[in-house]
Design a protein around this motif. Structure first.
Motif, mmCIF file in Angstrom:
data_model
loop_
_atom_site.group_PDB
_atom_site.id
_atom_site.type_symbol
_atom_site.label_atom_id
_atom_site.label_comp_id
_atom_site.label_asym_id
_atom_site.label_seq_id
_atom_site.Cartn_x
_atom_site.Cartn_y
_atom_site.Cartn_z
ATOM 1 N N PHE A 1 38.003 42.504 36.289
ATOM 2 C CA PHE A 1 38.177 42.700 34.850
ATOM 3 C C PHE A 1 38.540 44.161 34.581
ATOM 4 N N ILE B 1 37.550 33.256 28.216
ATOM 5 C CA ILE B 1 37.794 33.925 29.491
ATOM 6 C C ILE B 1 37.963 32.907 30.616
ATOM 7 N N TRP C 1 35.629 35.762 23.698
ATOM 8 C CA TRP C 1 35.140 35.851 25.073
ATOM 9 C C TRP C 1 34.951 34.471 25.701
ATOM 10 N N LEU D 1 30.168 39.401 30.577
ATOM 11 C CA LEU D 1 31.059 39.332 31.734
ATOM 12 C C LEU D 1 30.317 39.112 33.048
ATOM 13 N N LEU E 1 42.183 40.710 34.965
ATOM 14 C CA LEU E 1 42.089 40.188 33.607
ATOM 15 C C LEU E 1 41.778 41.342 32.664
ATOM 16 N N GLN E 2 42.697 41.598 31.750
ATOM 17 C CA GLN E 2 42.515 42.657 30.751
ATOM 18 C C GLN E 2 41.901 42.059 29.494
ATOM 19 N N LEU E 3 40.910 42.754 28.967
ATOM 20 C CA LEU E 3 40.232 42.327 27.740
ATOM 21 C C LEU E 3 39.934 43.567 26.919
ATOM 22 N N ILE F 1 38.807 46.826 31.340
ATOM 23 C CA ILE F 1 38.471 47.027 29.932
ATOM 24 C C ILE F 1 38.886 48.431 29.516
ATOM 25 N N ILE G 1 34.184 44.934 37.596
ATOM 26 C CA ILE G 1 34.704 45.390 36.309
ATOM 27 C C ILE G 1 35.162 46.835 36.433
ATOM 28 N N HIS H 1 32.646 38.768 38.728
ATOM 29 C CA HIS H 1 33.761 39.620 39.142
ATOM 30 C C HIS H 1 33.441 41.087 38.869
ATOM 31 N N VAL I 1 46.062 38.062 32.055
ATOM 32 C CA VAL I 1 45.787 38.213 33.491
ATOM 33 C C VAL I 1 47.063 38.664 34.178
#
Length: 243
Positions: free
Chosen positions: A5, A98, A95, A23, A85-87, A7, A30, A28, A156
């Protein structure tokens, strides 16, 4: 597939703790990118970075969302991940979706998975109209309607294809990056998966979109991409015929 991930954060303190807690269930790693945030936000990020499986990248000054994402993607490559995965950290994204993005990437590992926003009444009308203008330019510059929304920061990245473009081109460091990288990926033949997802504008949300500076940047970007499309026109038409 090895997922991480990413962020990007610039003075968005309100949802960070809750987001990071959410998350954890996915298991995963981060990567948080602090893009020159103020003291209060930076303090929260430093505390979060003490947790397991969290890497904090810090920009000494604000460099733009696009540059923050690029810093995260470069770190993801160094660390050996295959997908990111960008959030966003501003509370706009759902969320709960996801898992949909992760599933789409798992089934289509070579694809770029992008959010297709479903807006509620909280969306500012000026921002909404501006998005449609960008959509039209992206459709023109790719000769395709495959990219339903190029500005959603919920996505993603397949890292091999993405980093190849980042190594080859100088990309926009601010808001233009989200659209620009997708156009280049489309030009290189990357397939796209659009995932419908709810997007809100929270009452306590903080927007860093600068109406003048960012619109000028977007105009320059679309113009540059248009001429790039013309130079690639034979190749793009061949792709259309084969498709």
């Amino acid at each position: 597939m090895k997922m991480v991930f990413i962020i990007p954060v610039y003075n968005h303190p309100h949802y960070l703790n809750e987001l990071m807690a959410y998350l954890k269930q996915f298991g995963h790693d981060i990567i948080i990118v602090n893009d020159g945030s103020n003291y209060d936000t930076s303090k929260i990020l430093k505390t979060l970075a003490q947790g397991e499986h969290v890497t904090l990248i810090e920009h000494a000054q604000n460099m733009g969302k696009g540059q923050a994402v690029m810093s995260g993607l470069k770190q993801a490559r160094i660390s050996g991940y295959s997908h990111a995965l960008q959030l966003d950290a501003d509370g706009q994204h759902c969320w709960q979706d996801i898992s949909k993005f992760l599933e789409a990437a798992q089934k289509n590992p070579s694809a770029m998975v992008i959010g297709q926003p479903i807006f509620d009444q909280s969306v500012p009308k000026k921002r909404l109209y501006g998005r449609y203008a960008t959509h039209i330019w992206v459709w023109i510059n790719t000769l395709s309607l495959e990219i339903k929304d190029s500005m959603c920061g919920f996505r993603v990245y397949p890292l091999d294809a993405t980093l190849k473009i980042m190594d080859q081109y100088t990309l926009r460091p601010r808001m233009g990056f989200d659209s620009e990288i997708l156009v280049y990926l489309k030009w290189e033949g990357t397939p796209f998966i659009n995932v419908p997802t709810k997007v809100i504008y929270p009452e306590d949300g903080i927007s860093h979109f600068n109406v003048w500076d960012d619109n000028v940047e977007l105009t320059k970007m679309h113009t540059s991409l248009f001429f790039g499309m013309l130079a690639r026109l034979p190749k793009l038409l061949r792709h259309q015929i084969k498709g």
